[in-house]
Enzyme design. Structure first.
Site, PDB file in Angstrom:
ATOM      1  N   GLY A 247       0.807  -1.079  -0.034  1.00 30.07           N
ATOM      2  CA  GLY A 247      -0.045  -0.015  -0.052  1.00 30.07           C
ATOM      3  C   GLY A 247       0.930   1.379   0.005  1.00 30.07           C
ATOM      4  O   GLY A 247       2.063   1.065   0.229  1.00 30.07           O
ATOM      5  N   LEU A 248       0.361   2.330  -0.167  1.00 28.14           N
ATOM      6  CA  LEU A 248       1.019   3.619  -0.204  1.00 28.14           C
ATOM      7  C   LEU A 248       1.615   3.903   0.964  1.00 28.14           C
ATOM      8  O   LEU A 248       1.388   3.300   2.168  1.00 28.14           O
ATOM      9  CB  LEU A 248      -0.021   4.739  -0.398  1.00 28.14           C
ATOM     10  CG  LEU A 248      -0.718   4.849  -1.606  1.00 28.14           C
ATOM     11  CD1 LEU A 248      -1.955   5.816  -1.678  1.00 28.14           C
ATOM     12  CD2 LEU A 248       0.172   5.096  -2.912  1.00 28.14           C
TER      13      LEU A 248
ATOM     14  N   ALA B  85      -0.089   4.291   4.488  1.00 29.66           N
ATOM     15  CA  ALA B  85      -1.287   3.706   4.433  1.00 29.66           C
ATOM     16  C   ALA B  85      -1.678   3.031   5.559  1.00 29.66           C
ATOM     17  O   ALA B  85      -3.091   2.512   6.095  1.00 29.66           O
ATOM     18  CB  ALA B  85      -1.291   2.615   3.189  1.00 29.66           C
ATOM     19  N   GLY B  86      -0.886   2.769   6.448  1.00 29.98           N
ATOM     20  CA  GLY B  86      -0.809   1.772   7.412  1.00 29.98           C
ATOM     21  C   GLY B  86      -0.257   0.461   7.694  1.00 29.98           C
ATOM     22  O   GLY B  86      -0.603  -0.484   8.634  1.00 29.98           O
ATOM     23  N   LYS B  87       0.721   0.212   6.848  1.00 30.08           N
ATOM     24  CA  LYS B  87       1.230  -1.087   6.682  1.00 30.08           C
ATOM     25  C   LYS B  87       1.967  -1.787   7.935  1.00 30.08           C
ATOM     26  O   LYS B  87       1.595  -2.821   8.545  1.00 30.08           O
ATOM     27  CB  LYS B  87       2.031  -1.066   5.634  1.00 30.08           C
ATOM     28  CG  LYS B  87       1.928  -0.934   4.077  1.00 30.08           C
ATOM     29  CD  LYS B  87       2.488  -1.128   2.949  1.00 30.08           C
ATOM     30  CE  LYS B  87       3.616   0.131   3.078  1.00 30.08           C
ATOM     31  NZ  LYS B  87       3.085   1.443   2.986  1.00 30.08           N
TER      32      LYS B  87
ATOM     33  N   SER C 287       5.945  -1.812  -2.067  1.00 34.13           N
ATOM     34  CA  SER C 287       5.907  -2.935  -3.093  1.00 34.13           C
ATOM     35  C   SER C 287       4.977  -2.480  -4.017  1.00 34.13           C
ATOM     36  O   SER C 287       3.848  -2.977  -4.213  1.00 34.13           O
ATOM     37  CB  SER C 287       5.698  -4.086  -2.639  1.00 34.13           C
ATOM     38  OG  SER C 287       4.745  -4.590  -1.683  1.00 34.13           O
TER      39      SER C 287
HETATM   40  N1  LIG Z   1      -6.282   2.600  10.509  1.00 38.59           N
HETATM   41  C1  LIG Z   1      -5.778   3.661  10.958  1.00 38.59           C
HETATM   42  N2  LIG Z   1      -6.402   4.607  11.506  1.00 38.59           N
HETATM   43  C2  LIG Z   1      -5.866   5.691  11.686  1.00 38.59           C
HETATM   44  N3  LIG Z   1      -4.639   6.014  11.539  1.00 38.59           N
HETATM   45  C3  LIG Z   1      -3.801   4.993  11.312  1.00 38.59           C
HETATM   46  C4  LIG Z   1      -4.559   3.802  10.639  1.00 38.59           C
HETATM   47  N4  LIG Z   1      -3.448   3.025  10.338  1.00 38.59           N
HETATM   48  C5  LIG Z   1      -2.147   3.844  10.429  1.00 38.59           C
HETATM   49  N5  LIG Z   1      -2.428   5.032  11.218  1.00 38.59           N
HETATM   50  C6  LIG Z   1      -1.438   6.017  11.352  1.00 38.59           C
HETATM   51  O1  LIG Z   1      -1.097   6.369  10.148  1.00 38.59           O
HETATM   52  C7  LIG Z   1       0.304   6.587  10.119  1.00 38.59           C
HETATM   53  C8  LIG Z   1       1.127   5.892   8.962  1.00 38.59           C
HETATM   54  O2  LIG Z   1       1.056   4.445   9.549  1.00 38.59           O
HETATM   55  P1  LIG Z   1       2.160   3.483   8.996  1.00 38.59           P
HETATM   56  O3  LIG Z   1       1.711   2.187   9.480  1.00 38.59           O
HETATM   57  O4  LIG Z   1       3.563   4.102   9.462  1.00 38.59           O
HETATM   58  O5  LIG Z   1       2.219   3.645   7.278  1.00 38.59           O
HETATM   59  P2  LIG Z   1       2.789   2.723   6.284  1.00 38.59           P
HETATM   60  O6  LIG Z   1       3.992   1.704   7.043  1.00 38.59           O
HETATM   61  O7  LIG Z   1       2.041   2.188   5.427  1.00 38.59           O
HETATM   62  O8  LIG Z   1       3.679   3.874   5.750  1.00 38.59           O
HETATM   63  C9  LIG Z   1       0.875   6.493  11.595  1.00 38.59           C
HETATM   64  O9  LIG Z   1       0.596   7.494  12.339  1.00 38.59           O
HETATM   65  C10 LIG Z   1      -0.325   5.437  12.048  1.00 38.59           C
HETATM   66  O10 LIG Z   1      -0.421   5.591  13.459  1.00 38.59           O
HETATM   67 MG   LIG Z   2       5.941   1.538   7.333  1.00 40.25          MG
END
Ligand SMILES: Nc1ncnc2c1ncn2[C@@H]1O[C@H](COP(=O)(O)OP(=O)(O)O)[C@@H](O)[C@H]1O
Ligand SMILES: [Mg+2]
Length: 205
Positions: free
Chosen positions: A40-41, A44-46, A114
């Site tokens: 994911g972007l 995105a929350g990965k 990815s």
């Molecule tokens: N489902 C969600 N709802 C609200 N905030 C979220 C959610 N998932 C992730 N976040 C927040 O979004 C930000 C990015 O998440 P992150 O896991 O680091 O993304 P990625 O790894 O995809 O780049 C973090 O600050 C996290 O706390």
């Molecule tokens: Mg990350």
């Protein structure tokens, strides 16, 4: 032998099969090894969802390992940059490590943008059928950009960061992910529950 035996161009390099194999380790650990490939972007929350899912799996007694984005660039892929070739090599190495860890009997989670279908397919092809789960962390670009925890979108918009996925580099959405998370609309706990449910349905856990 349950593992995928890999071939080599050099005929003098031959695969050696050992007695303690993947099936043995899998039985010992009482779990079905697999790779949960989060894509994911950026933002995105990965990492967040994969980390929370790993904690839930660990609480349930499963043996896991989480491979996370920037971390591998500190060691395993330290020598790689962000050219198309290096990005591909980055994913190939991570795929090989994930394969080894699944071979060790673990439930492997990975959290890398990815962005290309071809590279995700490359990792899928490294694993036996049914052991690769593509987890699409589907969060709209505007939500990711608003979160921007590392300030990267801001830099990309300002032209200080080139080839940034979603801005001036394409993200190719998975066409048939095993798990599809509408991650912009749910809290972390709900997303973890959706994953757990899917893993139970697929008889991974
Ligand atoms: N489902 C969600 N709802 C609200 N905030 C979220 C959610 N998932 C992730 N976040 C927040 O979004 C930000 C990015 O998440 P992150 O896991 O680091 O993304 P990625 O790894 O995809 O780049 C973090 O600050 C996290 O706390
Ligand atoms: Mg990350």
């Amino acid at each position: 032998m349950s593992s995928v035996v890999q071939s080599h161009d050099n005929e003098n390099i031959v695969w050696h099969t050992h007695q303690v194999d993947k099936a043995y380790r899998s039985t010992q650990k009482k779990q079905r090894p697999c790779v949960l490939w989060f894509t994911g972007l950026s933002g995105a929350g990965k990492s967040t969802v994969a980390g929370a899912l790993e904690s839930r799996l660990a609480e349930l007694g499963y043996h896991t390992y989480l491979l996370d984005g920037d971390n591998v660039r500190h060691g395993l892929c330290k020598d790689l940059g962000f050219s198309a070739e290096d990005r591909r090599e980055n994913i190939r190495r991570i795929g090989e490590v994930a394969r080894l860890m699944a071979d060790a009997g673990l439930i492997v989670l990975s959290a890398f943008i990815s962005p290309h279908r071809q590279e995700r397919q490359l990792v899928r092809d490294l694993l036996p059928t049914g052991e690769f789960f593509e987890v699409f962390v589907d969060t709209p670009l505007d939500v990711c950009e608003q979160r921007d925890p590392k300030g990267l979108y801001k830099k990309a918009r300002a032209g200080e960061l080139r080839q940034f996925t979603g801005i001036d580099s394409e993200y190719e959405k998975p066409l048939q992910p095993e798990i599809h998370l509408s991650a912009g609309e749910h809290d972390i706990e709900s997303l973890v529950s959706i994953c757990i449910e899917a893993l139970r349905k697929q008889q991974v856990i």
